[in-house]
Design an enzyme around this catalytic site. Sequence first.
Site, PDB file in Angstrom:
ATOM      1  N   ALA A   1       0.834  -1.198   0.000  1.00 59.52           N
ATOM      2  CA  ALA A   1       0.000   0.000   0.000  1.00 59.52           C
ATOM      3  C   ALA A   1       0.867   1.246   0.000  1.00 59.52           C
ATOM      4  CB  ALA A   1      -0.945  -0.015   1.195  1.00 59.52           C
TER       5      ALA A   1
ATOM      6  N   GLY B   1       1.002   8.909  -6.929  1.00 59.20           N
ATOM      7  CA  GLY B   1       1.128   7.651  -7.653  1.00 59.20           C
ATOM      8  C   GLY B   1       2.592   7.414  -7.985  1.00 59.20           C
TER       9      GLY B   1
ATOM     10  N   ARG C   1      11.151  -4.151 -10.246  1.00 59.18           N
ATOM     11  CA  ARG C   1      11.009  -3.473 -11.530  1.00 59.18           C
ATOM     12  C   ARG C   1      11.512  -4.298 -12.708  1.00 59.18           C
ATOM     13  NH1 ARG C   1      12.030   2.560  -9.291  1.00 59.18           N
ATOM     14  NH2 ARG C   1       9.840   3.210  -9.259  1.00 59.18           N
TER      15      ARG C   1
ATOM     16  N   ARG D   1      -3.537 -18.783 -41.773  1.00 53.27           N
ATOM     17  CA  ARG D   1      -4.599 -17.963 -42.370  1.00 53.27           C
ATOM     18  C   ARG D   1      -4.312 -17.715 -43.839  1.00 53.27           C
ATOM     19  NH1 ARG D   1      -8.720 -15.558 -43.997  1.00 53.27           N
ATOM     20  NH2 ARG D   1      -9.616 -13.686 -43.023  1.00 53.27           N
TER      21      ARG D   1
ATOM     22  N   ILE E   1      -2.550  -8.250 -37.002  1.00 58.17           N
ATOM     23  CA  ILE E   1      -2.362  -9.397 -37.895  1.00 58.17           C
ATOM     24  C   ILE E   1      -3.574 -10.326 -37.847  1.00 58.17           C
ATOM     25  CG2 ILE E   1      -1.007 -11.528 -38.173  1.00 58.17           C
ATOM     26  CD1 ILE E   1       1.473  -9.834 -37.404  1.00 58.17           C
TER      27      ILE E   1
ATOM     28  N   GLU F   1       4.216   0.748 -10.650  1.00 56.39           N
ATOM     29  CA  GLU F   1       5.603   0.677 -10.168  1.00 56.39           C
ATOM     30  C   GLU F   1       6.508   1.681 -10.885  1.00 56.39           C
ATOM     31  OE1 GLU F   1       7.324  -3.180  -9.359  1.00 56.39           O
ATOM     32  OE2 GLU F   1       5.339  -4.071  -9.211  1.00 56.39           O
ATOM     33  N   GLY F   2       5.927   2.828 -11.183  1.00 54.38           N
ATOM     34  CA  GLY F   2       6.660   3.886 -11.874  1.00 54.38           C
ATOM     35  C   GLY F   2       6.329   3.888 -13.354  1.00 54.38           C
TER      36      GLY F   2
END
Length: 374
Positions: free
Chosen positions: A121, A128, A237, A262, A332, A358-359
């Site tokens: 937290a 942020g 990170r 395809r 695609i 996280e940044g």
Amino acid sequence: MTTPFALDAEQRAWCAELRGLAAERLRPLAGQGRPGKVNRPLVAALGELGLLARLFPADAPVRAMDLCLLRESLARECTEAETALALQGLGAYPVVQSGTAAQRSRWLPEVVAGRAVAAFALSEPEAGSDAAALRLRAEPDGRGWRLSGGKTWISNAPEADFCTVFARTGEAPGARGVTAFLLPGDRAGLSGTPLDMLSPHPIGSLDFDAVPVGPDDVLGEVGGGFRVAMRTLDLFRPSVGAFAVGMARSALAAAVDHAGRRQAFGGPLKDLQAVSHQLAEMATRTEAAALLVYAAASAYDAGEPGIAGRAAMAKLLATETAQYVVDAAVQIHGARALQRGHLLEHLYREVRAPRVYEGATEVQRTIIAKELYR
């Protein structure tokens, strides 16, 4: 320690084993979960399969490379399992790094067994990416404090069994005066509200109404909470980058398979130069991102200098690359990839958040630039 430019045979075998477990054991449990709620059977399975024990080894801190390989491998087959494991690590690792013997013995065995759910937290409505601007107040109250304020965008909130909470115990500006606390989820005055996010993970807000905390709840030192947070984020990170690489590899594999099968304009899509060159670009960028993640993890494990910058580079390149690769894979595939339930529709929602949490990407560039002039 030499930076690895290729995984060795043992690492490749372990990654294959992890992908098999994710596909066969974890993905069915993930499918049974409720959107936006903690999937406790999935967390329990991570414990039963020994994956949380790999995250919290008893004899030494987790190696960053092991953490990255765990997250990349799980992400390729089951992003929900990857996220559940990562959140356990993020919420509980401050206890590993800074907890007392009593705090570790109380919570870590429960986390490793998959019985206790953790939360980290840190973020607030006005703090942020600028985590040092947090405002959650810890007002002195006898030998302890009372926490008043709020946290938001907290993974596993409000269902977590315990939270690592960062609050301001001093008047010093910025990172100074922040203390980390370890709180059980049922502490008096603590409540929360789930948030409905683009990708339906268990994320919510926490409200602190004069929540009592004492010296036994402090993680590390009073006033040293920002260091607790940054030590955890420096480890995790690069592994956010590994999560992104796993999603990129999954999207790339789907695109290669689809383009090979395809039929369009008289042959398979892969025979169209526009498509084949796009696939080549996706593959090259994914491999480059993986190498940067492995290099950052190896540098962390070797105790090399400049870890913050290398971790930021890994997260920056890998998350931006994953966004590009998933988007190209959708292109695609065409409209079928936009249908609810398609793998790429799922990845398209999943891949956006890692560029923020996280940044954010912009914060990673700031960190890198500061390291250049350090």
